[in-house]
Motif scaffolding. Structure first.
Motif, PDB file in Angstrom:
ATOM      1  N   LYS A 158      -5.556  12.523 -21.071  1.00 54.41           N
ATOM      2  CA  LYS A 158      -6.180  11.250 -20.880  1.00 54.41           C
ATOM      3  C   LYS A 158      -7.449  11.328 -20.147  1.00 54.41           C
ATOM      4  N   GLU A 159      -8.641  10.688 -20.415  1.00 51.47           N
ATOM      5  CA  GLU A 159      -9.828  10.937 -19.547  1.00 51.47           C
ATOM      6  C   GLU A 159      -9.852   9.800 -18.426  1.00 51.47           C
ATOM      7  N   THR A 160      -9.232   8.791 -18.537  1.00 51.42           N
ATOM      8  CA  THR A 160      -9.353   7.669 -17.198  1.00 51.42           C
ATOM      9  C   THR A 160      -8.082   7.555 -16.585  1.00 51.42           C
ATOM     10  N   ASN A 161      -8.322   7.270 -15.268  1.00 47.30           N
ATOM     11  CA  ASN A 161      -7.161   7.253 -14.134  1.00 47.30           C
ATOM     12  C   ASN A 161      -6.141   5.982 -14.877  1.00 47.30           C
ATOM     13  N   VAL A 162      -6.677   4.740 -15.441  1.00 44.76           N
ATOM     14  CA  VAL A 162      -6.034   3.741 -15.869  1.00 44.76           C
ATOM     15  C   VAL A 162      -4.885   4.377 -16.924  1.00 44.76           C
ATOM     16  N   GLU A 163      -5.509   5.102 -17.844  1.00 46.42           N
ATOM     17  CA  GLU A 163      -4.661   5.689 -18.870  1.00 46.42           C
ATOM     18  C   GLU A 163      -3.549   6.593 -18.479  1.00 46.42           C
ATOM     19  N   LYS A 164      -3.967   7.528 -17.499  1.00 48.71           N
ATOM     20  CA  LYS A 164      -3.039   8.487 -16.758  1.00 48.71           C
ATOM     21  C   LYS A 164      -1.875   7.541 -16.120  1.00 48.71           C
ATOM     22  N   LEU A 165      -2.187   6.627 -15.222  1.00 46.59           N
ATOM     23  CA  LEU A 165      -1.265   5.812 -14.629  1.00 46.59           C
ATOM     24  C   LEU A 165      -0.356   5.074 -15.650  1.00 46.59           C
ATOM     25  N   THR A 166      -0.988   4.699 -16.475  1.00 47.91           N
ATOM     26  CA  THR A 166       0.004   3.825 -17.630  1.00 47.91           C
ATOM     27  C   THR A 166       1.158   4.643 -18.111  1.00 47.91           C
ATOM     28  N   LEU A 167       0.880   5.780 -17.967  1.00 46.83           N
ATOM     29  CA  LEU A 167       1.909   6.799 -18.544  1.00 46.83           C
ATOM     30  C   LEU A 167       3.337   6.924 -17.803  1.00 46.83           C
ATOM     31  N   VAL A 168       3.268   6.515 -16.586  1.00 46.68           N
ATOM     32  CA  VAL A 168       4.453   6.579 -15.608  1.00 46.68           C
ATOM     33  C   VAL A 168       4.907   5.163 -15.016  1.00 46.68           C
ATOM     34  N   LEU A 169       4.096   3.868 -15.407  1.00 47.81           N
ATOM     35  CA  LEU A 169       4.430   2.703 -14.975  1.00 47.81           C
ATOM     36  C   LEU A 169       5.663   2.275 -15.398  1.00 47.81           C
ATOM     37  N   ASP A 170       6.529   1.619 -14.564  1.00 47.64           N
ATOM     38  CA  ASP A 170       7.892   1.374 -15.252  1.00 47.64           C
ATOM     39  C   ASP A 170       8.838   2.436 -15.508  1.00 47.64           C
ATOM     40  N   LEU A 171       8.591   3.504 -14.838  1.00 53.12           N
ATOM     41  CA  LEU A 171       9.521   4.597 -15.020  1.00 53.12           C
ATOM     42  C   LEU A 171      10.387   4.783 -13.898  1.00 53.12           C
ATOM     43  N   PRO A 172      11.618   5.072 -13.967  1.00 58.17           N
ATOM     44  CA  PRO A 172      12.424   5.234 -12.792  1.00 58.17           C
ATOM     45  C   PRO A 172      11.793   6.185 -12.030  1.00 58.17           C
ATOM     46  N   ALA A 173      12.069   6.113 -10.520  1.00 51.60           N
ATOM     47  CA  ALA A 173      11.600   7.330  -9.412  1.00 51.60           C
ATOM     48  C   ALA A 173      12.524   8.528  -9.853  1.00 51.60           C
ATOM     49  N   SER A 174      12.032   9.805  -9.485  1.00 54.31           N
ATOM     50  CA  SER A 174      12.517  11.202  -9.532  1.00 54.31           C
ATOM     51  C   SER A 174      13.691  11.185  -8.370  1.00 54.31           C
ATOM     52  N   PHE A 175      13.284  10.409  -7.508  1.00 57.44           N
ATOM     53  CA  PHE A 175      14.169  10.446  -6.356  1.00 57.44           C
ATOM     54  C   PHE A 175      13.822   9.274  -5.257  1.00 57.44           C
ATOM     55  N   LYS A 176      14.660   8.943  -4.258  1.00 59.08           N
ATOM     56  CA  LYS A 176      14.325   7.989  -3.465  1.00 59.08           C
ATOM     57  C   LYS A 176      13.283   8.563  -2.549  1.00 59.08           C
ATOM     58  N   PRO A 177      12.332   7.788  -1.842  1.00 58.03           N
ATOM     59  CA  PRO A 177      11.104   8.216  -1.067  1.00 58.03           C
ATOM     60  C   PRO A 177      11.668   9.178   0.188  1.00 58.03           C
ATOM     61  N   ASP A 178      11.305  10.270   0.122  1.00 58.56           N
ATOM     62  CA  ASP A 178      11.195  11.211   1.223  1.00 58.56           C
ATOM     63  C   ASP A 178      12.672  12.001   1.160  1.00 58.56           C
ATOM     64  N   LYS A 179      13.210  11.843   0.321  1.00 56.92           N
ATOM     65  CA  LYS A 179      14.636  12.676  -0.038  1.00 56.92           C
ATOM     66  C   LYS A 179      14.581  13.855  -0.923  1.00 56.92           C
ATOM     67  N   ASP A 180      13.285  13.981  -1.272  1.00 57.65           N
ATOM     68  CA  ASP A 180      13.367  15.294  -1.949  1.00 57.65           C
ATOM     69  C   ASP A 180      11.762  15.796  -1.988  1.00 57.65           C
ATOM     70  N   TYR A 181      11.585  16.846  -2.614  1.00 51.05           N
ATOM     71  CA  TYR A 181       9.985  17.148  -3.053  1.00 51.05           C
ATOM     72  C   TYR A 181       9.780  17.562  -4.548  1.00 51.05           C
ATOM     73  N   GLU A 182       8.761  16.854  -5.026  1.00 51.39           N
ATOM     74  CA  GLU A 182       8.564  16.983  -6.565  1.00 51.39           C
ATOM     75  C   GLU A 182       6.962  16.931  -6.734  1.00 51.39           C
ATOM     76  N   TYR A 183       6.012  18.048  -7.108  1.00 54.12           N
ATOM     77  CA  TYR A 183       4.770  18.179  -7.353  1.00 54.12           C
ATOM     78  C   TYR A 183       4.408  16.912  -8.524  1.00 54.12           C
ATOM     79  N   SER A 184       3.725  16.159  -8.087  1.00 58.37           N
ATOM     80  CA  SER A 184       3.459  15.124  -8.779  1.00 58.37           C
ATOM     81  C   SER A 184       1.865  14.698  -8.594  1.00 58.37           C
TER      82      SER A 184
END
Length: 344
Positions: A158-184
């Motif tokens: 994707k070329e725009t940030n809006v398109e990129k962000l749309t790919l992950v909106l409404d997806l479940p989190a990979s983990f609860k905040p500050d409970k793990d590490y995942e490069y994103s």
């Protein structure tokens, strides 16, 4: 047949099977006798399967050295140019993390405020938006899914940030905040949006004015649209014939020299306005990085034991894992030469 003989046969079969899966190209590249000079080692990168390579070495008080081999553009047989622009991929996070530190020092941002505080429109669209702090995002501890990990992302980036962000909106989190590490990469997409909002203008303008210009870095750019395309080193993906340099995916481009000067300034502290700003940065991010996208691989680090900044660009990528490992073998062999023999 006795149990012992069965065990011997199984061991032999197991050994043969394991040898079949040994990454022999990596072993061969690693085990070769070390050449006498950096240029000879740079030349060996072409035998590893890279179309082109650029290496920049800054050994403290000595004049920087530049090395290149292979092609800047293989279709037109243009030799690799050590001063060519290169898409530095995730290295851009160093500039963005530094900008965050500077804005925190100037009380324009707070590391303890949340994503919801700065971008309330994302509440309900990104899980835990009211718990994810800027600090967690900078350090990849937010749990926000990585948009570049979505299905077949690199088939049609994707070329725009809006398109990129749309790919992950409404997806479940990979983990609860500050409970793990995942490069994103989504973390830094959102941090850029937050910086733009707080500043009231594009954050790369701030990078230019507060980071690049004070260091006299005139060969670092925020987009492929800001450069002369012929100045950019071509990028290739194994099995795909087209040159990837014109793809506009919102990445910083820089020469190896500009990147090297920035890495030294980051490590010797000269890029910081004061001790407090440096301490803020040290508390949130690292001082060297690597970068990998289709067509472009970068390793940029400072090595304290020999007071050396070593930048390596390679322009051929294959996501089977071997290709990246070979670039690391190449880089580490260059370091061995520097530690044993110096530049000459």
């Amino acid at each position: 047949m006795s149990t012992k003989n069965i065990i011997r046969i199984l061991l032999v079969v197991g050994t043969i099977t394991s040898l079949y899966f040994v990454p022999w190209p990596i072993v061969k590249a690693w085990a070769k006798p070390l050449p006498d000079t950096v240029q000879e080692q740079v030349n060996e990168a072409i035998d590893m399967g890279f179309d082109g390579i650029i290496v920049y070495i800054d050994l403290g008080r000595k004049q920087p050295a530049y090395f290149a081999a292979g092609y800047k553009n293989r279709e037109n047989k243009i030799p690799a140019d050590p001063h060519a622009l290169f898409k530095i991929a995730s290295l851009g996070k160093l500039y963005n993390a530094l900008t965050i530190a500077k804005l925190v020092r100037n009380h324009k941002l707070s590391l303890d405020k949340t994503l919801a505080d700065y971008l309330p429109d994302l509440v309900g669209r990104i899980e835990y938006a009211d718990e994810i702090t800027l600090r967690m995002m900078v350090q990849h501890r937010s749990g926000i899914p990585n948009y570049t990990d979505t299905f077949n992302y690199w088939v049609a980036p994707k070329e725009t940030n809006v398109e990129k962000l749309t790919l992950v909106l409404d997806l479940p989190a990979s983990f609860k905040p500050d409970k793990d590490y995942e490069y994103s990469n989504t973390n830094y997409l959102l941090l850029s949006r937050i910086m733009d909002t707080v500043l009231g203008y594009n954050s790369f303008q701030y990078i230019m004015e507060d980071i690049l210009m004070p260091l006299n870095l005139a060969n670092t750019f925020g987009s492929i649209n800001d450069v002369i395309v012929d100045d950019v080193m071509s990028g290739y993906y194994v099995g795909y014939d087209s040159d990837l340099k014109t793809d506009n995916i919102g990445l910083i481009l820089a020469t190896a020299e500009d990147l090297g000067i920035f890495i030294r300034a980051l490590n010797d502290g000269s890029v910081f306005k004061d001790k407090e700003e440096q301490e803020i940065y040290s508390s949130i991010y690292k001082y060297g990085h690597t970068g990998l996208i289709p067509g472009y691989q970068t390793i940029a680090k400072y090595h304290k034991d020999i007071d050396a900044v070593v930048i390596q660009f390679t322009n051929t990528v294959n996501f089977d894992g071997y290709n990246w490992n070979l670039s690391e073998v190449e880089y580490n062999r260059i370091l061995k030469i520097l530690r044993k023999k110096g530049l000459h």
